[in-house]
Structure formats: C-alpha cells, structure tokens
Design a protein around this motif. Structure first.
Motif, PDB file in Angstrom:
ATOM      1  N   ARG A  87       0.801  -1.226   0.000  1.00 24.87           N
ATOM      2  CA  ARG A  87       0.000   0.000   0.000  1.00 24.87           C
ATOM      3  C   ARG A  87       0.835   1.279   0.000  1.00 24.87           C
ATOM      4  O   ARG A  87       0.534   2.211  -0.774  1.00 24.87           O
ATOM      5  N   PRO A  88       1.875   1.413   0.822  1.00 27.36           N
ATOM      6  CA  PRO A  88       2.677   2.634   0.726  1.00 27.36           C
ATOM      7  C   PRO A  88       3.259   2.849  -0.666  1.00 27.36           C
ATOM      8  O   PRO A  88       3.360   3.994  -1.131  1.00 27.36           O
ATOM      9  N   ALA A  89       3.605   1.765  -1.343  1.00 28.66           N
ATOM     10  CA  ALA A  89       4.143   1.890  -2.699  1.00 28.66           C
ATOM     11  C   ALA A  89       3.076   2.380  -3.672  1.00 28.66           C
ATOM     12  O   ALA A  89       3.344   3.240  -4.523  1.00 28.66           O
ATOM     13  N   TYR A  90       1.859   1.849  -3.564  1.00 25.19           N
ATOM     14  CA  TYR A  90       0.793   2.280  -4.465  1.00 25.19           C
ATOM     15  C   TYR A  90       0.559   3.784  -4.324  1.00 25.19           C
ATOM     16  O   TYR A  90       0.452   4.519  -5.329  1.00 25.19           O
ATOM     17  N   LEU A  91       0.455   4.245  -3.061  1.00 27.00           N
ATOM     18  CA  LEU A  91       0.152   5.649  -2.830  1.00 27.00           C
ATOM     19  C   LEU A  91       1.325   6.548  -3.202  1.00 27.00           C
ATOM     20  O   LEU A  91       1.134   7.628  -3.768  1.00 27.00           O
ATOM     21  N   ALA A  92       2.535   6.122  -2.901  1.00 23.31           N
ATOM     22  CA  ALA A  92       3.715   6.922  -3.267  1.00 23.31           C
ATOM     23  C   ALA A  92       3.800   7.085  -4.776  1.00 23.31           C
ATOM     24  O   ALA A  92       4.083   8.184  -5.281  1.00 23.31           O
ATOM     25  N   TRP A  93       3.548   6.029  -5.519  1.00 23.59           N
ATOM     26  CA  TRP A  93       3.615   6.101  -6.981  1.00 23.59           C
ATOM     27  C   TRP A  93       2.543   7.047  -7.528  1.00 23.59           C
ATOM     28  O   TRP A  93       2.820   7.875  -8.404  1.00 23.59           O
ATOM     29  N   ALA A  94       1.320   6.934  -6.997  1.00 25.73           N
ATOM     30  CA  ALA A  94       0.232   7.804  -7.462  1.00 25.73           C
ATOM     31  C   ALA A  94       0.533   9.268  -7.164  1.00 25.73           C
ATOM     32  O   ALA A  94       0.349  10.147  -8.027  1.00 25.73           O
ATOM     33  N   ILE A  95       1.022   9.546  -5.950  1.00 25.73           N
ATOM     34  CA  ILE A  95       1.350  10.932  -5.592  1.00 25.73           C
ATOM     35  C   ILE A  95       2.529  11.432  -6.411  1.00 25.73           C
ATOM     36  O   ILE A  95       2.540  12.581  -6.874  1.00 25.73           O
ATOM     37  N   GLY A  96       3.519  10.576  -6.601  1.00 31.13           N
ATOM     38  CA  GLY A  96       4.674  10.961  -7.405  1.00 31.13           C
ATOM     39  C   GLY A  96       4.289  11.276  -8.831  1.00 31.13           C
ATOM     40  O   GLY A  96       4.819  12.216  -9.438  1.00 31.13           O
ATOM     41  N   LEU A  97       3.369  10.494  -9.386  1.00 32.65           N
ATOM     42  CA  LEU A  97       2.890  10.739 -10.747  1.00 32.65           C
ATOM     43  C   LEU A  97       2.159  12.064 -10.821  1.00 32.65           C
ATOM     44  O   LEU A  97       2.343  12.851 -11.769  1.00 32.65           O
ATOM     45  N   LEU A  98       1.347  12.354  -9.818  1.00 32.71           N
ATOM     46  CA  LEU A  98       0.571  13.589  -9.794  1.00 32.71           C
ATOM     47  C   LEU A  98       1.460  14.816  -9.643  1.00 32.71           C
ATOM     48  O   LEU A  98       1.258  15.833 -10.339  1.00 32.71           O
ATOM     49  N   LEU A  99       2.454  14.729  -8.750  1.00 32.94           N
ATOM     50  CA  LEU A  99       3.280  15.892  -8.425  1.00 32.94           C
ATOM     51  C   LEU A  99       4.634  15.890  -9.146  1.00 32.94           C
ATOM     52  O   LEU A  99       5.436  16.800  -8.918  1.00 32.94           O
ATOM     53  N   ARG A 100       4.874  14.872  -9.961  1.00 36.21           N
ATOM     54  CA  ARG A 100       6.143  14.748 -10.695  1.00 36.21           C
ATOM     55  C   ARG A 100       7.329  14.717  -9.720  1.00 36.21           C
ATOM     56  O   ARG A 100       8.294  15.467  -9.837  1.00 36.21           O
ATOM     57  N   LYS A 101       7.206  13.798  -8.755  1.00 29.55           N
ATOM     58  CA  LYS A 101       8.256  13.589  -7.761  1.00 29.55           C
ATOM     59  C   LYS A 101       8.863  12.200  -7.957  1.00 29.55           C
ATOM     60  O   LYS A 101       8.149  11.245  -8.289  1.00 29.55           O
ATOM     61  N   PRO A 102      10.172  12.043  -7.724  1.00 32.17           N
ATOM     62  CA  PRO A 102      10.773  10.715  -7.816  1.00 32.17           C
ATOM     63  C   PRO A 102      10.304   9.815  -6.679  1.00 32.17           C
ATOM     64  O   PRO A 102      10.071  10.291  -5.560  1.00 32.17           O
TER      65      PRO A 102
END
Length: 361
Positions: A87-102
């Motif tokens: 779950r932390p990976a799913y959310l980190a990836w989604a947020i990273g995609l939205l905010l263009r963060k590594p």
C-alpha cells in the motif's frame, strides 16, 4: 535489461564516502502505520542515520492521515520513499505521478514467497506486475529479496528502472565484544523467539524443538499475532511444566535479548532478519533454518548457526551444537557478521541512492 546495482556491505569501498553536500533532498517516508516490528525498527534506523547527516526526512503513517495531509507533505519533499512495497508503494507512486516527484520503493521481504503464503489471486498478481513495471527505483534489503522479486516479475526490470540492495543494519554495542554470560553448570538453558506469532514465522515448530530438547531447556515466545491462542492450546503441557512462557509483546531495546542464552528463528522466509542482527548485537547467538536470507547474512562466518535442514530435529541439534561451542568463537563470528551491517555504511548507501533519485527528478 534494467541496471541493477548491489550496494553489498561486504565491499563498502564501492560507496562514495564523501560527507553529505550542504543541500540535501528532503525525504518523505510513507509507512502503513507505526506498529512495532522489523520494518519499523529499520525505518527508525534509516531516519536516525540520515538526520545525523543533516538530512530532512519526514515520516507519515498512512493509517493516521488523509489525502490532504499526504499531498501537502509530498509537495514539501523532493523524494518520496515508500516504506513497503504494497500500500505505501501504491500511494507513493500515485502521488509521485501527480506531483512529478521521484519515487523509491523499499522491498523488505521475498515477494514471491509472501504472495504464495497469502494465497494471492491471479488478478492481484497481474495488477502487481503491471504496477511494479512502472516504479522507477527499488531498494531491496537482501539479494534473496531481489531474486524473489525478479522471479515473480518473470522478466528483468525495464531499462528506465533501477534496483539496489542495501542490507539492514543494527546499532553496535559493546555486548558482543564482552562475552555474554556463560551458561553456568546446571543452569537451565534459556531460549527465546522474538517476533510475530504468525504462520510464516512457524512458532509452532519451536514448540516441537523444545519437546526434542532435554527437559531442562526453557523457551519464551515474545510477541503477539494470530497464532497466539493456538500456541497456548498446543503448548498447554509445556506451559504446565513451566518449560514454555508466552510473554506477549515487549518494547524493543538494547536489553530485550539479555535474559536469554540463544534466540531461535523458524521462519519459512525472511527479508533481512532484524531479530538475528539485534540478537548478535546483544551478544546472543541466533539459530535458524537454512533459508536463503539467513544464509546470506550468516554466510561462511558462522554456518553452524543454521540447521542442516528445515526440520524441528535439525533445529534442535543445532541448538545443542551452538550451546556447546567456545564462547570466544561465537563472539568472534558474530562480530564478523555485524561488520557487514553497520549503521554508518547503511546510512551512506541510502544517502547515495536518494541523491541519485533526486538528481533524476
């Protein structure tokens, strides 16, 4: 083929040991919760190691905050680190995609074995393969975990992905340098298991081990989990004979391992076992089954700490073999293992990976 870089603690010279630059990336560590356990312990170790180097790292428990707080925290960071590969990976990836963060995903256990134990559906496996092919950075706690991940993926990572192996570390103490108390003549050998009482840890096997050992051996199970009541029922005779103690959960600390002569592991699988490392750091030998993660940690330094096979009889034999060994040899071998799991090297390895991820954003 994906570029896979192993930061092997056996060869720390491959890491740049320069001090951290004056400007460091801000890290947001996303965790499922803040419960006790090996993942929590090593996460704390990482946070302390980076902060000592002047880094800014913020921890966020997903179970205790909503999307607004997550997004606000993510906007204020430079790198998103998922504290686990679910779950932390799913959310980190989604947020990273939205905010263009590594985004980096920290893989603690052997994925193939974890999913088999959980009886994961074919649909979930398909979803995970789709998802993991889109994650740019992975950090594995062992080569065993990395190899399991790649077996699950059924093909190498993509060209844009990077993977690293950074083994867990444990703070050093003087305990392993000054011999742990010798087993006094006539004393009852005190054994312990410290961890979750769950099927993959096989605590029930440890009751079988105790039954195979001489009557004077005692075993304490420290921890909680879904098998607690089952263990209480199956170990009723041992409890009545005062050979078995169900101690429940206890706070981790330098003195947790002190009361025992040896700790035991009967896990079906591990990532990079914190119990073994913490036990060694406290000067207490740890005996376990010959699974790949334990073989990787112990290596050729102390092969006698692993049972010859995966049976209770083999584990009981290993316990008696280790208890009969000279104390100075145990201390020397445990120290040699711990030299490959020092917090200083661990922090430096992570610093190098996080700097690389930040530069690619």
């Amino acid at each position: 083929m994906a570029r896979q870089i192993a930061f092997d603690l056996v060869h720390p010279a491959i890491i740049n040991t320069n001090t951290a630059p004056s400007v460091t990336p801000r890290i947001l560590l996303l965790q499922e919760d803040q419960a006790n356990g090996g993942v929590r312990t090593i996460s704390n170790t990482l946070c302390q190691a980076l902060r000592q180097r002047g880094w800014s790292i913020r921890e966020l428990a997903l179970s205790q905050c909503g999307w607004q707080k997550r997004l606000t925290a993510a906007r204020q960071c430079d790198v998103l680190l998922a504290g686990h590969n679910f779950r932390p990976a799913y959310l980190a990836w989604a947020i990273g995609l939205l905010l263009r963060k590594p985004v980096l995903v920290w893989v603690h256990g052997p994925l193939q074995e974890v999913l088999t134990q959980a009886h994961a559906s074919a649909l979930k496996r398909l979803w995970l393969r789709w998802f993991y092919r889109r994650v740019p950075y992975f950090v594995f706690v062992s080569r065993a975990s990395r190899d399991s991940f790649l077996r699950f993926m059924q093909r190498p990572l993509a060209a844009h992905q990077r993977s690293f192996v950074i083994a867990n570390a444990v703070p050093q103490t003087e305990a392993v340098q000054t011999a742990h108390a010798e087993l006094a003549a006539g004393a009852d050998p005190q054994l312990a298991y410290i961890g979750r009482l769950s099927p993959e840890k096989q605590p029930g096997m440890l009751l079988d081990v105790l039954r195979l050992l001489p009557h004077r051996f005692r075993l304490t199970l420290v921890g909680d989990g879904p098998l607690r009541d089952e263990l209480r029922q199956s170990g009723a005779g041992l409890l009545a004979d005062q050979r078995l103690t169900l101690a429940g959960p206890r706070p981790h600390g330098a003195g947790l391992y002190a009361p025992w002569h040896m700790t035991l592991l009967a896990s079906r699988y591990e990532g990079c076992p914190m119990t073994l490392l913490e036990s060694f750091a406290a000067g207490v030998p740890c005996v376990g089954l010959p699974i790949s993660a334990l073989q990787e940690v112990v290596g050729d330094d102390a092969p006698y700490l692993l049972a010859r096979d995966h049976s209770a009889r083999a584990l009981a034999d290993a316990v008696q073999t280790v208890l009969s060994m000279p104390r100075h040899q145990l201390n020397t071998d445990m120290t040699r293992v711990l030299l490959r799991h020092q917090v200083q090297d661990f922090g430096q390895h992570w610093q190098t990976v996080l700097q690389q991820a930040a530069r690619r954003c």
